[in-house]
Write an enzyme that holds these catalytic residues in place. Sequence first.
Site, PDB file in Angstrom:
ATOM      1  CG  HIS A 131      -1.950   0.980   1.325  1.00 56.39           C
ATOM      2  ND1 HIS A 131      -1.706   2.304   1.648  1.00 56.39           N
ATOM      3  CD2 HIS A 131      -3.293   0.890   1.137  1.00 56.39           C
ATOM      4  CE1 HIS A 131      -2.840   2.975   1.650  1.00 56.39           C
ATOM      5  NE2 HIS A 131      -3.825   2.141   1.344  1.00 56.39           N
ATOM      6  CG  ASP A 208       0.246  -2.532   6.154  1.00 55.78           C
ATOM      7  OD1 ASP A 208      -0.686  -2.683   6.963  1.00 55.78           O
ATOM      8  OD2 ASP A 208       0.101  -1.924   5.072  1.00 55.78           O
ATOM      9  CD  GLN A 211      -6.946  -4.969   3.826  1.00 54.74           C
ATOM     10  OE1 GLN A 211      -7.887  -5.730   4.080  1.00 54.74           O
ATOM     11  NE2 GLN A 211      -7.139  -3.707   3.497  1.00 54.74           N
ATOM     12  CE  LYS A 234      -7.572  -0.766   5.795  1.00 58.06           C
ATOM     13  NZ  LYS A 234      -8.470  -0.272   4.745  1.00 58.06           N
ATOM     14  CB  CYS A 372      -3.684   3.038  -1.754  1.00 60.91           C
ATOM     15  SG  CYS A 372      -4.913   4.305  -1.421  1.00 60.91           S
TER      16      CYS A 372
END
Length: 414
Positions: A131, A208, A211, A234, A372
């Site tokens: 991202h 990261d 997700q 999220k 993104c």
Amino acid sequence: MSARADIAAGAPDWAAVRTDFPVLEREVHGKPLVYLDSANTGQKPRAVIDTVDAFFRRHNANVSRAVHTLGTEATEAYEGARAKLARFVNVRPDDLVLTSGTTMAINLVAYSWALPRLGPGDVVLVTHMEHHANIVPWQLVAQRTGATVRALEVTDSGELDLDAARAALTPEVKLFAFTHVSNVLGTVNPVRALCREAARRGIVTLVDGSQALPHRQVDIAALGCDFYAFTGHKMCGPTGTGALWARREHLEAMPPFFGGGEMIREVAFEQTVFNDPPHKFEAGTPNIAGHIGLGAAVDYLSGLGMDHVEAREAELRAHAVEALDGIDGLRVLGRAPEAAAVISFLVEGAHAHDLATLLDLEGVAVRSGHHCAHPLMKRFGVAATCRMSLAFYNTHAEIERFAAAVHKVRGLLA
């Protein structure tokens, strides 16, 4: 009272779970909403909505600044949310910095850890599936330090090659920053193996987890990374919430990123003595209600059981892939064997934005664009894709409606 089932009794009643989400009851363009954009933001259960509402109605006060009853209640609820998050990912609360989300968390590492340490010749290694939030901060720091940002390629199936990763972890690499789960491809990266290879070479790692956390059990302590960033909205929580976990030695060595109230122990014109981590990095009034709501989201997800969530979404994803594979002229981007419930696709002869707009008229919400992830789009030779992303509150019937809508729209655009 939530419709969730007790984990001990087995998998939840997913039809009952769905009723916990008020927005899923609405119609769009006269049709029942089919929400397939959870990778963009997750929907919120009543437990979260009610918690935020109750805070503003009964407990609203600033945290860590007052000894009156409301101030004490607000502080206890806010720090209680930090403790819930820490248990959820198996870390100590004192090593968890509350942030506005993953973007702020990565920037915190970029400016507090990387900026003072990088210099000419040093390399920050990322991947082509990142991202922008895990690319741009490193570029900004590189411009100021003379360091370089280098990208690890992905295969045609949308995976990272471990042999290529080992070869890329050269002595000049000081930081390896990569995603746990791709927001475009759904690819689940082998985090433990990547962190192990980096650690063997003395390379610091940042993961990261935006997700990952909403869709699977994540034990940060077992991953072997140095930093782990994630976003609350999220994972059924409010927007403007999230956290950064870091190894204690990094938190103690890093200077603050922001300056202001709360992050100090003593201020004089001659010098300031900073607070202990994590408060050293939490200047100003935080998103109190948001993080208390995120604590409620953690309670909700824990009640479902993340093992049940992951299994449910794997089942839904398999159905969606089968449905999409039955549509002529449709191409799925990436085919990693281990993937989360995120599927990016293109339809021959149809622009992604046109496809998404027409799907919306059928009540189906998907995202279109570059997500993104410009470098990944360029890697696969496309300008944009449509992305359908599932969550445990979706149904098999919705997947059938989605597939029928794609068939219909493809006919209109042909």
